[in-house]
Design a protein around this motif. Structure first.
Motif, mmCIF file in Angstrom:
data_model
loop_
_atom_site.group_PDB
_atom_site.id
_atom_site.type_symbol
_atom_site.label_atom_id
_atom_site.label_comp_id
_atom_site.label_asym_id
_atom_site.label_seq_id
_atom_site.Cartn_x
_atom_site.Cartn_y
_atom_site.Cartn_z
ATOM 1 N N ASP A 48 0.835 -1.198 0.000
ATOM 2 C CA ASP A 48 0.000 0.000 0.000
ATOM 3 C C ASP A 48 0.876 1.257 0.000
ATOM 4 O OD1 ASP A 48 -2.041 -1.827 0.304
ATOM 5 O OD2 ASP A 48 -2.388 -1.386 2.431
ATOM 6 N N PHE A 49 0.274 2.375 -0.374
ATOM 7 C CA PHE A 49 0.947 3.675 -0.344
ATOM 8 C C PHE A 49 2.249 3.674 -1.145
ATOM 9 C CE2 PHE A 49 -1.710 3.752 3.484
ATOM 10 C CZ PHE A 49 -2.351 4.976 3.348
ATOM 11 N N THR A 50 2.257 2.969 -2.273
ATOM 12 C CA THR A 50 3.408 2.987 -3.178
ATOM 13 C C THR A 50 2.929 3.453 -4.546
ATOM 14 O OG1 THR A 50 3.100 0.634 -3.660
ATOM 15 C CG2 THR A 50 4.699 1.203 -1.948
ATOM 16 N N PRO A 51 3.792 4.126 -5.312
ATOM 17 C CA PRO A 51 3.330 4.804 -6.531
ATOM 18 C C PRO A 51 2.846 3.883 -7.653
ATOM 19 C CG PRO A 51 5.721 4.997 -6.286
ATOM 20 C CD PRO A 51 5.202 4.448 -5.007
ATOM 21 N N VAL A 52 3.625 2.860 -7.987
ATOM 22 C CA VAL A 52 3.216 1.982 -9.082
ATOM 23 C C VAL A 52 1.932 1.238 -8.722
ATOM 24 C CG1 VAL A 52 3.857 0.012 -10.534
ATOM 25 C CG2 VAL A 52 5.576 1.720 -9.939
ATOM 26 N N CYS A 53 1.857 0.758 -7.496
ATOM 27 C CA CYS A 53 0.662 0.045 -7.043
ATOM 28 C C CYS A 53 -0.572 0.936 -7.091
ATOM 29 C CB CYS A 53 0.856 -0.490 -5.628
ATOM 30 S SG CYS A 53 2.205 -1.677 -5.481
ATOM 31 N N THR A 54 -0.396 2.204 -6.752
ATOM 32 C CA THR A 54 -1.523 3.134 -6.799
ATOM 33 C C THR A 54 -2.035 3.292 -8.223
ATOM 34 O OG1 THR A 54 -0.702 4.318 -4.851
ATOM 35 C CG2 THR A 54 -2.275 5.476 -6.261
ATOM 36 N N THR A 55 -1.123 3.375 -9.194
ATOM 37 C CA THR A 55 -1.563 3.501 -10.592
ATOM 38 C C THR A 55 -2.288 2.240 -11.050
ATOM 39 O OG1 THR A 55 0.536 2.667 -11.550
ATOM 40 C CG2 THR A 55 0.369 5.043 -11.114
ATOM 41 N N GLU A 56 -1.807 1.083 -10.618
ATOM 42 C CA GLU A 56 -2.434 -0.173 -11.038
ATOM 43 C C GLU A 56 -3.813 -0.350 -10.416
ATOM 44 O OE1 GLU A 56 0.921 -3.373 -12.160
ATOM 45 O OE2 GLU A 56 0.538 -3.147 -10.019
ATOM 46 N N MET A 57 -3.905 -0.153 -9.113
ATOM 47 C CA MET A 57 -5.189 -0.318 -8.439
ATOM 48 C C MET A 57 -6.207 0.681 -8.969
ATOM 49 S SD MET A 57 -4.742 -2.857 -6.273
ATOM 50 C CE MET A 57 -5.724 -2.783 -4.785
ATOM 51 N N SER A 58 -5.754 1.883 -9.269
ATOM 52 C CA SER A 58 -6.641 2.883 -9.840
ATOM 53 C C SER A 58 -7.137 2.446 -11.212
ATOM 54 C CB SER A 58 -5.926 4.232 -9.943
ATOM 55 O OG SER A 58 -5.564 4.719 -8.663
ATOM 56 N N ALA A 59 -6.254 1.839 -11.997
ATOM 57 C CA ALA A 59 -6.651 1.373 -13.330
ATOM 58 C C ALA A 59 -7.722 0.296 -13.234
ATOM 59 C CB ALA A 59 -5.429 0.845 -14.075
ATOM 60 N N PHE A 60 -7.574 -0.639 -12.288
ATOM 61 C CA PHE A 60 -8.611 -1.652 -12.084
ATOM 62 C C PHE A 60 -9.928 -0.985 -11.673
ATOM 63 C CE2 PHE A 60 -5.138 -4.838 -11.610
ATOM 64 C CZ PHE A 60 -5.658 -5.822 -12.433
ATOM 65 N N ALA A 61 -9.856 -0.032 -10.763
ATOM 66 C CA ALA A 61 -11.071 0.634 -10.286
ATOM 67 C C ALA A 61 -11.782 1.392 -11.403
ATOM 68 C CB ALA A 61 -10.717 1.587 -9.146
ATOM 69 N N LEU A 62 -11.019 2.041 -12.265
ATOM 70 C CA LEU A 62 -11.607 2.813 -13.361
ATOM 71 C C LEU A 62 -12.260 1.936 -14.420
ATOM 72 C CD1 LEU A 62 -8.823 5.515 -13.724
ATOM 73 C CD2 LEU A 62 -11.165 5.877 -12.906
ATOM 74 N N THR A 96 -7.494 11.654 -5.563
ATOM 75 C CA THR A 96 -7.709 11.466 -7.003
ATOM 76 C C THR A 96 -9.166 11.226 -7.374
ATOM 77 O OG1 THR A 96 -7.411 9.049 -6.980
ATOM 78 C CG2 THR A 96 -5.417 10.405 -7.145
ATOM 79 N N ASP A 97 -10.024 11.067 -6.389
ATOM 80 C CA ASP A 97 -11.439 10.753 -6.598
ATOM 81 C C ASP A 97 -11.645 9.379 -7.230
ATOM 82 O OD1 ASP A 97 -14.059 11.578 -6.098
ATOM 83 O OD2 ASP A 97 -14.366 12.178 -8.185
ATOM 84 N N VAL A 98 -10.643 8.501 -7.122
ATOM 85 C CA VAL A 98 -10.772 7.111 -7.580
ATOM 86 C C VAL A 98 -10.994 6.238 -6.357
ATOM 87 C CG1 VAL A 98 -9.628 5.164 -8.707
ATOM 88 C CG2 VAL A 98 -9.312 7.483 -9.599
ATOM 89 N N TYR A 99 -12.036 5.420 -6.419
ATOM 90 C CA TYR A 99 -12.417 4.605 -5.267
ATOM 91 C C TYR A 99 -12.189 3.134 -5.548
ATOM 92 C CZ TYR A 99 -15.385 2.716 -1.523
ATOM 93 O OH TYR A 99 -15.857 2.055 -0.431
ATOM 94 N N PHE A 100 -11.396 2.475 -4.715
ATOM 95 C CA PHE A 100 -11.144 1.035 -4.866
ATOM 96 C C PHE A 100 -12.342 0.283 -4.287
ATOM 97 C CE2 PHE A 100 -6.306 1.974 -4.213
ATOM 98 C CZ PHE A 100 -6.289 2.687 -5.402
#
Length: 217
Positions: A48-62, A96-100
């Motif tokens: 958690d709280f790491t940059p690459v992981c945040t981009t990936e999890m956000s992509a799944f959520a979107l 970012t207004d992206v919700y997992f």
């Protein structure tokens, strides 16, 4: 030695996905119940709280609508606590207004990570690599992807692979390299001389040779 064997355990394509119960951000979850009558994409991230992981999890959520339209549930995992997960979900939403929205497994004891071969000791013994498992509605592992800690996944390939698996099941066909929806499928090759002769005379297919024929689906 025994510990190394457990860490390197991983499912095989075509075999049942190992079942488990876990604590997640949406409550307790049992894979076999979550997986019932739907596809599941199980994926891990290192922390958690790491940059690459945040981009990936956000992509799944979107891509929520894409996966829902294809009867597919998402299930994340990392070796972090439930409190860390909840704080991270809230942090990303606020910034970012992206919700997992999907459940994220809190795998502090690494039991699920070990069960699915997510721990690769040359990368880390305490952080999961970026693994992706496609599990069909029958609970079978259909496809696996593994990425190292320092390289993010390709969401378009994850989506393409899911559609390809579902299309292949529905149409009872094989799909060629780089296949995308709308392109032709591969017809299974003939198994007898009579079938080969019929194939060569047929006008139904795009024929490269008797063993390589394509058709619209």
């Amino acid at each position: 030695m025994e510990n190394a064997t457990v860490i390197n355990q991983m499912p095989r394509i075509g075999e049942p996905a190992p079942d488990f119960e876990a604590v997640t951000t949406t409550g307790p979850l049992k894979l076999s119940e979550y997986n019932k009558d739907s596809w599941v994409i199980l994926f891990s991230h290192p922390a958690d709280f790491t940059p690459v992981c945040t981009t990936e999890m956000s992509a799944f959520a979107l891509e929520k609508d894409f996966f829902e339209q294809r009867n597919t549930k998402l299930l994340g995992l990392s070796i972090d606590s439930i409190h860390s997960h909840l704080a991270w979900v809230n942090n990303v939403k606020n910034n970012t207004d992206v919700y997992f929205h999907f459940p994220i497994i809190a795998d502090l004891d690494m039991s699920v990570a070990k069960l699915y071969g997510m721990l690769h000791d040359k990368e880390s013994t305490t952080a999961a690599v970026r693994a992706v498992f496609f599990i069909d509605p029958k609970g079978m592992v259909r496809l696996m992807m593994y990425y190292p800690l320092n390289v993010g996944r390709n969401m378009e390939e994850i989506k393409r692979a899911l559609v390809a698996l579902q299309t292949s099941d529905e149409c009872k066909c094989a799909l060629p390299i780089n296949w995308v929806p709308g392109e032709k499928a591969i017809v299974p090759p003939p198994k007898t001389l009579d079938e080969m002769d019929a194939r060569l005379k047929s006008t139904e297919y795009e024929l490269v040779d008797f063993y390589l024929a394509k058709k619209d689906i």
